[in-house]
Write an enzyme that holds these catalytic residues in place. Structure first.
Site, PDB file in Angstrom:
ATOM      1  N   SER A   1      45.819  40.540  41.412  1.00 61.62           N
ATOM      2  CA  SER A   1      46.691  39.479  41.376  1.00 61.62           C
ATOM      3  C   SER A   1      46.001  38.192  40.924  1.00 61.62           C
ATOM      4  O   SER A   1      46.669  37.157  40.244  1.00 61.62           O
ATOM      5  CB  SER A   1      47.551  39.270  42.424  1.00 61.62           C
ATOM      6  OG  SER A   1      46.628  38.828  43.414  1.00 61.62           O
TER       7      SER A   1
ATOM      8  N   LYS B   1      42.850  29.796  42.621  1.00 59.09           N
ATOM      9  CA  LYS B   1      44.179  30.569  42.645  1.00 59.09           C
ATOM     10  C   LYS B   1      45.296  29.819  43.247  1.00 59.09           C
ATOM     11  O   LYS B   1      44.996  29.224  44.312  1.00 59.09           O
ATOM     12  CB  LYS B   1      43.659  32.039  43.417  1.00 59.09           C
ATOM     13  CG  LYS B   1      45.103  33.006  43.106  1.00 59.09           C
ATOM     14  CD  LYS B   1      44.463  34.174  43.792  1.00 59.09           C
ATOM     15  CE  LYS B   1      45.703  35.501  43.730  1.00 59.09           C
ATOM     16  NZ  LYS B   1      45.358  36.501  44.263  1.00 59.09           N
TER      17      LYS B   1
ATOM     18  N   SER C   1      42.726  42.432  44.387  1.00 58.08           N
ATOM     19  CA  SER C   1      43.032  41.218  43.685  1.00 58.08           C
ATOM     20  C   SER C   1      41.991  40.449  43.079  1.00 58.08           C
ATOM     21  O   SER C   1      42.114  39.608  42.147  1.00 58.08           O
ATOM     22  CB  SER C   1      43.972  40.583  44.551  1.00 58.08           C
ATOM     23  OG  SER C   1      45.298  41.207  44.327  1.00 58.08           O
TER      24      SER C   1
END
Lengths: 90, 465
Positions: free
Chosen positions: B139, B64, B163
């Site tokens: 996310s 990420k 997330s």
């Protein structure tokens, strides 16, 4: 309210943006009002899931990143300093 | 079987046996990721590092874009960090590399991990691999979609309120958020420091277990990381699991969409058939979980994001004075959701309101934490759906913040109490993936992963393609 928040957060907003954001902020604050129902008399706050105090480490110098690495991402540099315009104290 | 269909642990074994080479593996995934139409990656690696032996030998990872990889761009999905190059490796990355793991690229995400759909990324939304008109969740949407689309076998994400787990559910893969403190946060860009935890997304529990045992453990660079020992999860999960008692919190899941609820009921029946016990549990404060979470997360975010001032790194918009530079940089650099959260966070921390909002939320957090720990003394795990609805269409919730926050209604409690939780793919509903979440006791990833691994093999939830 919003102008005060803009100042506190050092975040200026455009006119249109300000209107929409104010509505959203009010809505969110209204939505969280529900917490007022909970009786928290005598309850201690949780600031961390498991620790009640932050553990300290030994006061020994470690190896830091070299200056060149640190300054690689900056837009303004003067020797070993970050460079920015002087404060205007508006 | 094509290389991209292999699980991470299989890749490592095949390389060790000399059946495939590191280069073939890297090239196969690189080809797949670079030709993807889902917008999963913000940056792809320029080359492969030298091959190394180890527990993760040759396995490509998606990371990420808020976890620092030295020498690679780290944007956090934000314009304000669009050109920021990470000067060092996060501890988890250092550990991955040391065991032979290979970084394939940095995955797309909601700006500063604030969002549940990936639509708040400054680099455009990620699309759901099962229906490109729908969101992949967020996310960590880029990480989840990349794993589901076979662009990478394993990916790291961050989980502040769901997330990792919610996008894993939306993309039909496994997603683990470990206990708070299990994985060092050094090198993870902070959103809400008392809630943030790095998580792992993969198509099999075994890959999650293998990755966790490499990256978990105390790190002197993160004083909140735990000195708890790290067991060899990838071996332990193979041991018998035994019969477990799972608690279903009815107050919490009552507002769920009917199709999810029906699928969830069928899941509970399968679990019972496998010999596990399902009991109803009461969580009287369930309706306060989400508002408590939002206040704490926004307050901590407003404080953490104060560092983006254009002075030391990131975007700088010039002005006449230091203040003007800072205000303008933040105005142009941050997107609407980040601004919204900074403003609410600033309000709840401001003089006269701090105790009323932030202090209150911290006290309610204590009650919530005790309530969950109490429940977990009675049952082995708490089970819920991971998200209350199926992956929604792009644009459907973007303009309505509260509607978006509801995506996390079942996931935030694990962060509030610091508990480990895993999202397990539950199959498809009308062609779209859904997931269920199993939450365990603090530091007990061992039992949680063993349970999930046995379900994967015996419950019909395997993703073997």
């Amino acid at each position: 309210m919003i102008e005060k928040l803009e100042k506190l957060a050092s975040l200026r907003l455009g006119e249109e943006e300000r209107k929409k954001l104010l509505e959203d902020v009010k809505e969110i604050l209204h939505w969280v009002e529900i917490l007022k129902e909970v009786d928290t008399e005598g309850v201690l706050p949780t600031t961390h899931p498991f620790l009640s105090s932050l553990p300290l480490r030994e006061d020994k110098p470690g190896v830091s990143l070299p200056d060149e690495e640190i300054f690689k991402n900056t837009k303004g540099r003067s020797g070993r300093f970050f460079k920015i315009r002087r404060p205007g104290w508006r | 079987m094509e290389i991209v269909n292999l699980f991470g642990w299989e890749i490592k074994e095949k390389i060790e046996r000399g059946e495939i080479s590191e280069k073939e593996v890297f090239d196969a995934f690189y080809e797949r990721a670079s030709s993807s139409s889902l917008n999963t990656f913000i940056t792809l690696a320029e080359g492969r590092e030298e091959k190394k032996e180890g527990k993760l030998r040759g396995i490509p990872f998606g990371i990420k874009d808020n976890i620092l990889v030295r020498g690679m761009k780290n944007t956090c999905g934000s314009k304000i960090l669009h050109d920021f190059i990470a000067p060092y490796d996060a501890t988890c990355i250092e550990r991955l590399k040391k065991e032979g793991g290979v970084i394939l690229g940095k995955t797309n995400m909601d700006e500063f991990a604030m969002g549940s759909s990936n639509e708040y990324s400054a680099f455009g939304p990620v699309k759901n691999p099962f229906d490109p008109e729908r969101v992949p969740g967020g996310s960590s949407g880029g990480s989840a979609a990349a794993v589901a689309n076979l662009e990478v076998p394993i990916a790291l994400g961050s989980d502040t309120g769901g997330s990792v787990r919610q996008p894993a559910a939306f993309c039909g893969v496994f997603g683990l958020k470990p206990t708070y403190g299990r994985i060092s946060r050094y090198g993870l860009v902070a959103f809400a420091s008392s809630l943030d935890q790095i998580g792992i997304i993969a198509r099999t529990v075994k890959d999650i277990a293998l990755t966790l045992e490499v990256i978990a453990g105390y790190d002197p660079m993160d004083s909140t990381s735990s000195p708890e020992g790290v067991p060899p999860y990838s071996k332990i999960i193979e041991e018998p699991c035994g019969y477990k008692t799972l608690g279903v919190p009815e107050e919490l899941i009552s507002g769920c969409d009917e199709e999810i609820l029906n699928a969830f009921q069928r899941t509970l029946e399968i679990l019972q058939r496998l010999g596990h016990k399902i009991v109803r549990i009461t969580l009287p404060h369930a309706k306060y979980y989400l508002p408590t979470y939002e206040i704490i997360a926004m307050a901590e975010a407003s404080s953490n994001l104060a560092r983006y001032d254009g002075v030391r790194y990131g975007l700088r918009v010039e002005g006449e004075s230091a203040e003007e530079i800072i205000e303008k940089t933040r105005m142009r650099g941050f997107g609407p959701e980040v601004k919204r959260r900074i403003m609410v966070g600033t309000y709840v921390l401001s003089k006269g309101y701090r105790e009323e909002y932030y202090g209150k939320a911290q006290r309610v957090r204590t009650i919530i934490k005790e309530e969950l720990e109490e429940a977990l003394r009675e049952v082995d795990f708490i089970i819920t759906p991971t998200a209350p609805f199926l992956p929604f269409k792009l644009g459907e919730r973007k303009e309505d913040p509260i509607k978006m926050y509801l995506s996390d209604v079942f996931t935030v409690f694990a962060n509030l109490a610091g508990l480990p939780a895993i999202s397990i793919p539950g199959g498809r509903i009308n062609g779209l993936p859904w997931g269920f979440q199993v939450t365990g006791r603090a530091w007990d990833e061992e039992n949680l992963l063993t349970f999930a691994y046995h379900l994967e093999r015996e419950g019909g939830w395997s993703l073997r393609q």
